[in-house]
Scaffold this motif. Structure first.
Motif, PDB file in Angstrom:
ATOM      1  N   PRO B 280      93.820  89.531 -48.198  1.00 33.51           N
ATOM      2  CA  PRO B 280      93.340  90.496 -47.163  1.00 33.51           C
ATOM      3  C   PRO B 280      92.888  91.924 -48.004  1.00 33.51           C
ATOM      4  O   PRO B 280      93.460  92.284 -49.056  1.00 33.51           O
ATOM      5  CB  PRO B 280      94.262  90.774 -46.361  1.00 33.51           C
ATOM      6  CG  PRO B 280      95.598  90.201 -47.111  1.00 33.51           C
ATOM      7  CD  PRO B 280      95.221  89.243 -48.043  1.00 33.51           C
ATOM      8  N   ILE B 289      89.449  89.558 -43.524  1.00 31.23           N
ATOM      9  CA  ILE B 289      89.749  88.349 -44.247  1.00 31.23           C
ATOM     10  C   ILE B 289      88.627  87.422 -44.074  1.00 31.23           C
ATOM     11  O   ILE B 289      88.045  87.249 -43.036  1.00 31.23           O
ATOM     12  CB  ILE B 289      91.172  87.842 -44.022  1.00 31.23           C
ATOM     13  CG1 ILE B 289      91.964  87.033 -44.972  1.00 31.23           C
ATOM     14  CG2 ILE B 289      91.350  87.013 -42.607  1.00 31.23           C
ATOM     15  CD1 ILE B 289      93.241  87.156 -44.963  1.00 31.23           C
ATOM     16  N   ARG B 304      95.144  95.981 -38.058  1.00 34.95           N
ATOM     17  CA  ARG B 304      96.233  95.743 -38.986  1.00 34.95           C
ATOM     18  C   ARG B 304      97.607  96.284 -38.333  1.00 34.95           C
ATOM     19  O   ARG B 304      98.684  95.788 -38.999  1.00 34.95           O
ATOM     20  CB  ARG B 304      96.182  96.375 -40.448  1.00 34.95           C
ATOM     21  CG  ARG B 304      96.023  97.817 -40.526  1.00 34.95           C
ATOM     22  CD  ARG B 304      96.380  98.309 -41.647  1.00 34.95           C
ATOM     23  NE  ARG B 304      96.483  99.795 -41.890  1.00 34.95           N
ATOM     24  CZ  ARG B 304      97.618 100.375 -41.747  1.00 34.95           C
ATOM     25  NH1 ARG B 304      98.705  99.709 -41.602  1.00 34.95           N
ATOM     26  NH2 ARG B 304      97.784 101.716 -41.720  1.00 34.95           N
ATOM     27  N   ARG B 600      98.648  86.605 -47.245  1.00 30.07           N
ATOM     28  CA  ARG B 600      98.008  85.616 -46.380  1.00 30.07           C
ATOM     29  C   ARG B 600      98.841  84.316 -47.134  1.00 30.07           C
ATOM     30  O   ARG B 600      98.841  84.032 -48.236  1.00 30.07           O
ATOM     31  CB  ARG B 600      96.692  85.380 -46.780  1.00 30.07           C
ATOM     32  CG  ARG B 600      95.768  84.409 -46.359  1.00 30.07           C
ATOM     33  CD  ARG B 600      94.536  84.207 -46.842  1.00 30.07           C
ATOM     34  NE  ARG B 600      93.785  83.236 -45.881  1.00 30.07           N
ATOM     35  CZ  ARG B 600      92.359  83.363 -45.562  1.00 30.07           C
ATOM     36  NH1 ARG B 600      91.951  84.101 -46.587  1.00 30.07           N
ATOM     37  NH2 ARG B 600      91.994  82.555 -45.111  1.00 30.07           N
ATOM     38  N   LEU B 605      98.718  84.663 -41.389  1.00 25.47           N
ATOM     39  CA  LEU B 605      98.506  86.107 -41.980  1.00 25.47           C
ATOM     40  C   LEU B 605      99.848  86.750 -41.688  1.00 25.47           C
ATOM     41  O   LEU B 605      99.949  86.564 -40.255  1.00 25.47           O
ATOM     42  CB  LEU B 605      97.100  86.739 -41.724  1.00 25.47           C
ATOM     43  CG  LEU B 605      97.256  88.330 -41.995  1.00 25.47           C
ATOM     44  CD1 LEU B 605      97.143  88.163 -43.630  1.00 25.47           C
ATOM     45  CD2 LEU B 605      95.694  88.527 -41.696  1.00 25.47           C
TER      46      LEU B 605
END
Lengths: 419, 610, 198
Positions: B280, B289, B304, B600, B605
């Motif tokens: 990422p 990503i 995020r 990841r 994720l």
């Protein structure tokens, strides 16, 4: 001929502008053996000199404390202060001084990416440490600003307490403001509005010269106006001095209440005997209770009021100031054309990023003003409380907080030292 | 209550009433009086002159007045007027003389004023020197409470005045100021306020990213700039292994303990619909990503902080893109190269040579195909950027190319074809003042290129085998290594030291402080001295490392193939801090934001943080 | 001192009240000492033995001219410095001559520098050397602007440590529109541009 040359040069320039971002003109190829000189630079003041300053400060503090506590010599204090004026003022041009160092320390406490020189920390901590042991011997004359004011104080007059007390609140406000601005990295106002430094550098803005001159002229009559009614470092020294292990005394032996020293203090820092009974107990107690109850109200109200000022205060920070300008440009969809605006646009930083930064700074200011305001509220509340409390006192004694250990009262005491 | 010459007149005390001091010097006093008067007169007169001088300069500055400029303009208009030219020269000389003598006058005046002020002070002191000491105060005991209540009254008045001033100020001024709180982008970031002084960090930081003596051409910086500053890059995680790809991150308050199975310290976890080995990248609150299989290629944009998927974009209909993706091996996949983002756009590259830029709204800014790579594992060199150039290392079995594409348009700015053979390593950017060096590994070279021009700066033949490891950089040295070859420390294009043990295969080394850390596919973690290549410590773990070790918050984070992150102190002693696991296999490198780590796994994720 | 106090508190004739006050005072002293120590200690933990000096970051400088007027010194400590290693030794120097100059001679009407601090001397055809007389330079940055616009940018403004009083808060940094005035460790000395770019 000239024109042809010009055309050639401009074409050459144009081509260069288009193609290359590197230097436009190539490195010359000298045939005469000419050697390209190095750029001449004069190195900064050697680090050892900075440490020497700290050593000198330490020695001056020690000598001053010795004169104040042990020798009780006004002459010694005077000549040490003359030395400080010459060394810290005339030679070192007043930077960095202990008063200003509060800001560096604050900045280092709040901004992890500010790395503070050790010498500055020493300038901050040494006087406070000495004060905790010996009283404000730093103020007596190691501080060149105090020394200058002491020098000009020719005809001291006393300031009545009703005026003295409210004026003494100014350093607290100044301190809170200076710490807030230093913690956010906005400005070092103590340094900027230092009234005396201009005289030593023989340079300042016109306004600062006038300010300095006014303080000095006032200082002829009012003892140390800057120390008492402005100096933010004095607030910290005041606290430390109240707790000092040893503090100078007016009398070398025992006070006989002769009253001779009564008006000898240029900074009105002599506590006089209080032998009277408190006013009617009922009235005094009621007032005390009221003030105690009001104390939290004071704190909250003052914090709230100060926090209302966080936006105008935050514009002192250059980033917020710039953000305001860019915001104005966005709202009015035109450019202010100022240097700051031009410089900002040339960096390519996004306005949103700038606004975000400004927002975070304002956020900091919001909490800072709350805390600072609450502190001022506490201070005001306690000051009021103090006007309602009386402590029995029999002797003439220096007020440990406000006394600057200048030693001017020594000669007024007729009592010989105890052998 | 003044201390004039009054003599003590209060007699009800037992002490001496006055102490005679030196009573002589009447003559001295007389002199002192006139000295004082004389010196104060001089001080006043000189001060007046200085003030007048100051005002005059303010009104008409000799060298900034523009008179000469006007005359020169006139001269340009006329045909070489000799008289006028002579006149200009005379005026110019005069004005410069005026300017410098003004400076001289100020300096001299200041000395005079200070000198005579001192004389004044001392004469007045002598003049007012008292022959007797002391006057007795007249504080009346019964007035004590009056004094106190007066004091209280004035305290109240001042507090009231202050309060009124504060109220008036806040009421009258607040509407003129903007509240920028609503503009804050990274709410959860607890880093320092943006400081004017923040250059300090850059200069004194351990990573020698900026050498102040190599500042280069700058005056053209007013040209259109569309890229972040170094400080902004450091605040984010814009590429594989963090800022500039150096593997050293500047984030703090990072967790060291989590568990993907129990959910401990897992803030959120999202399944990614397409496989990919890219790590990422983060800018502000945006996390990007990518994932791809033979037929579909997608870029995902997440918030995020919350894990919310902001947008997904499929990459298709790119001119020049092949109908069928080239064959790749399973452990490389179709989306092995990490993305990069510069705060305005995000860039992604895939196994078929498609390269694409999206803005943060998910709008495709440009896209192109760089030519289908002939790569027996699959393209895996991650992207980097320098200013407005997207740096693409594009190696295949036919040739090794290094591209700089314009980030705004995707147009080629420069292209350097390098000798040597294919590699799977990624470039890293070493900022040098206004310019930067791009360090690249391929077979058999480690080489540095000028980021502005693409010109080779140095090249060193030292690698063999299939190069998967990227180089590392710190303190002016480059470090490279590869399995079946050796590890080398390079300074100024020359080998300083070599080593032959614990060579990495897939993961890349990271250099920090005085150390270089290598992890191997067999589970070795070693710390090597940057200066001489000496082994400082070595530790063997159960599982091999494919993800690269990275430094963050002063610690070394190495993720092994099972998804366990080995966290050790990045120092001269081996000190294990923790071995938390996400509970899922991973061959990617973690990304960092303040207080948070993003990993990841094979399918998901993870956002790790409190 | 504490010994004395302790003794005092043991003495039977001293009242209980005084004891408490002494105790409070000792506590406050310890608190004052500890807070001073912790503040100092915390600062020390992120301090450096080096000193800080002010410098202009030449990559940020926009030559606004404020250096000439805002320094606390009357002749600014900011001077133009010439990195000869970057200089093209041009005959037509954008830093030396006014933009529309006709004759490339040293006549006052052709000079860009208001104080004539930039000196020109002949080296060999067609190269001329340019030197800054720092005693005349007032840091206005006109030549820097000219050199940057038409030349290699070898002239740039920098703070001369010999003159700079190293104020705790540089007065110019406060007004610099580009935030180009930065504090750097004294050991780094000068932020000068380097030689030719390759």
């Amino acid at each position: 001929m000239q024109i042809v040359k010009y055309l050639l040069i401009s074409i050459f320039l144009l081509i260069f502008f288009q193609t290359s971002n590197a230097q436009r003109f190539p490195e010359p190829d000298f045939e005469s053996g000419y050697e390209v000189p190095e750029t001449q630079t004069i190195a900064p003041r050697a680090l050892s000199w900075e440490y020497l300053d700290v050593v000198v400060l330490f020695i001056a503090l020690s000598v001053m404390s010795w004169f104040v506590i042990k020798k009780r010599s006004r002459k010694g204090i005077f000549w040490t202060s003359i030395f400080s004026i010459i060394y810290f003022g005339v030679i070192r041009l007043g930077c960095v001084c202990s008063v200003g160092s509060i800001q560096n320390v604050t900045l280092s406490l709040f901004q992890s990416n500010y790395i503070i020189p050790i010498t500055v920390i020493a300038f901050f901590a040494l006087p406070l440490l000495f004060t905790l042991f010996f009283g404000r011997t730093f103020c007596a004359g190691v501080c060149f600003m105090g020394a200058v004011q002491d020098l000009v104080n020719i005809k001291p007059i006393s300031i009545p307490t009703w005026l003295n007390k409210p004026l003494s609140a100014i350093p607290y406000i100044y301190l809170v403001l200076a710490l807030l601005l230093a913690a956010t990295g906005a400005d070092f106002i103590i340094c900027r509005y230092d009234p005396f430094i201009g005289f030593f550098r023989m340079n300042a803005t016109f306004g600062m010269f006038v300010f300095g001159a006014v303080i000095l002229i006032l200082g002829i009559f009012i003892g140390r106006p800057y120390c008492r009614f402005l100096c933010p470092y004095g607030v910290l020294l005041n606290w430390m001095s109240r707790l000092s292990f040893w503090h100078t005394t007016i009398t070398p032996s025992v006070c006989i209440q002769c009253k001779l020293c009564d008006t000898s203090c240029p900074v009105d820092a002599i506590n006089k005997p209080v032998q009277i009974k408190p006013e009617t107990i009922e009235k005094g107690r009621n007032r005390l209770i009221t003030l105690f109850v009001l104390l939290p109200v004071f704190i909250v109200a003052s914090g709230f009021l100060a926090s209302r000022l966080y936006k105008p205060l935050s514009t002192i920070h250059p980033t917020v100031h710039l953000a305001e300008e860019i915001k104005w440009e966005q709202d009015n969809s035109k450019k202010t054309g100022s240097e700051d605006s031009k410089a900002f646009h040339s960096t390519g930083i996004q306005a949103s990023q700038l606004f975000s930064d400004a927002g975070r700074i304002q956020h900091f200011f919001y909490y800072g003003t709350w805390i600072g305001g609450a502190f001022l509220g506490l201070f005001f509340g306690i000051s009021l409380l103090k006007t309602s409390i009386v402590r029995r006192q029999e002797d003439y004694e220096p007020d440990k907080g406000n006394c600057v250990s200048c030693g001017k009262c020594y000669k007024y005491c007729p009592v010989p030292p105890t052998p | 209550m003044d201390t004039s010459n009054s003599i003590v007149n209060n007699t009800n005390i037992n002490s001496p009433q006055s102490i005679p001091t030196n009573s002589g010097g009447v003559r001295g006093k007389y002199i002192a009086k006139y000295m004082a008067i004389l010196s104060i007169v001089i001080v006043i007169i000189v001060s007046m002159f200085m003030i007048l001088n100051y005002i005059q300069i303010k009104v008409h500055h000799p060298i900034e007045s523009g008179t000469i400029d006007n005359l020169v303009k006139k001269l340009d208009g006329s045909d070489d007027d000799k008289v006028l030219r002579e006149q200009i020269r005379v005026i110019d000389l005069m004005s410069r003389k005026a300017y410098f003598s003004y400076l001289w006058q100020l300096k001299t005046g200041a000395w005079i004023v200070i000198g005579f002020s001192l004389i004044f002070i001392f004469s007045v002191k002598i003049y007012t020197k008292k022959n007797t000491i002391g006057t007795v105060g007249n504080i009346k005991p019964d007035s004590f409470w009056e004094v106190k209540s007066k004091e209280r009254k004035w305290m109240m008045i001042s507090i009231g005045t202050l309060a009124i001033v504060a109220v008036v100020l806040s009421l009258s001024s607040n509407k003129y100021y903007t509240d920028f709180n609503s503009f804050i982008i990274n709410e959860n970031i607890t880093e320092d306020l943006p400081l004017k002084q923040n250059e300090l960090t850059v200069i004194t930081s351990q990573v020698d990213t900026i050498t102040t003596d190599s500042l280069s051409q700058s005056t053209d910086s007013t040209a259109a700039t569309d890229f972040p500053t170094d400080a902004e890059i450091k605040r984010n995680h814009p590429a594989f292994r963090g800022p500039f790809g150096l593997g050293v991150n500047y984030k703090t308050k990072l967790p060291t303990d989590w568990d993907g199975v129990s959910g401990k310290n897992i803030k959120w976890k999202k399944a990614i619909s397409l496989p990919g080995l890219n790590s990422p990248v983060i800018w502000g609150n945006f996390l990007f990503i990518a994932g791809a299989n033979e037929n579909t290629r997608k870029v995902f944009c997440y918030n995020r902080l919350t894990g919310a998927l902001i947008w997904t974009k499929e990459i298709k209909n790119i001119p020049g893109s092949p109908a069928k993706s080239p064959k790749v091996t399973n452990d490389t996949g179709h989306s092995a190269a990490s993305l990069t983002t510069d705060g305005k756009r995000v860039y992604a590259i895939f196994s078929n040579g498609d390269i694409v830029a999206f803005d943060y709204e998910g709008k495709q800014v440009w896209a192109k195909n760089l030519g289908v790579p002939d790569n027996h594992y699959g393209h895996s060199s991650s992207l980097q950027f320098f200013k407005n150039k997207l740096i693409v290392q594009y190696d295949d079995n036919k040739s090794c190319k290094l591209f700089a594409l314009a980030t705004q348009t995707g147009e080629e700015i420069w292209k350097t074809i390098r000798s040597g053979k294919i590699s799977w390593a990624s470039p890293l950017i070493v900022p040098k003042g206004n310019n930067a060096e791009i360090i690249v590994n391929n077979l058999p070279y480690v080489a540095a290129y000028n980021a502005e021009t693409g010109k080779e700066i140095w090249k060193l033949d030292c690698l063999t085998g299939e190069i998967g490891s990227s180089p590392a950089y710190a303190n002016g040295m480059v470090f490279a290594a590869n399995e079946y070859a050796k590890m080398v420390g390079i300074k100024d294009g020359k080998i300083v030291w070599e080593g032959f043990d614990y060579l990495p295969d897939v993961s890349s080394p990271v250099a920090y402080l005085d150390y270089v850390f290598f992890t191997t596919s067999y589970g070795d973690l070693v710390c090597i001295n940057q200066k001489d290549g000496a082994l400082i410590w070595h530790h063997e773990f159960d599982n091999g490392f494919y993800g690269s070790p990275v430094i963050a918050d002063g610690k070394l984070y190495c993720i092994d193939r099972t998804g366990t992150t080995v966290i050790v102190e990045a120092g001269k002693e081996f000190k294990l801090i923790g071995q938390p696991s996400i509970g899922e296999k991973s061959d990617c490198t973690p990304a960092f934001a303040d207080g948070m780590i993003y990993i990841r796994g094979q399918k998901n994720l993870y956002c790790i943080g409190k | 001192m504490s010994n004395e106090k302790i003794e005092k508190s043991i003495l039977p004739e001293t009242g209980k009240h005084l004891n408490r006050r002494d105790f409070l005072k000792t506590g406050l002293r310890a608190a004052a000492f500890l807070s001073l120590a912790s503040i100092t200690g915390y600062s020390l933990s992120k301090s450096m033995s080096d000193d800080l000096v002010w410098q202009i970051d030449p990559t940020k400088c926009v030559q606004c001219g404020k250096c000439a007027t805002n320094c606390v010194l009357n002749m600014s400590a900011v001077k133009c410095m010439h990195v000869h290693k970057m200089c093209g030794y041009c005959d037509l120097c954008g830093g030396y001559f006014k933009p529309q100059v006709k004759n490339l001679d040293t006549g006052a009407e052709n000079h860009l520098c208001p104080t004539k601090a930039l000196k020109r001397s002949f080296v060999e055809a067609p190269y001329y050397k340019y030197d800054v007389d720092e005693s005349l330079c007032n840091g206005c940055g006109k030549c820097v602007e000219g050199c940057g616009a038409f030349g290699n940018g070898s002239l740039h403004l920098q703070i001369n440590h010999d003159l700079c009083t190293n104020c705790n808060q540089c007065a110019i940094s406060k007004v610099c529109p580009a935030d180009a005035i930065v504090q750097i460790p004294a050991s780094k000395g000068y932020m000068l541009k380097s030689g030719f770019n390759t």
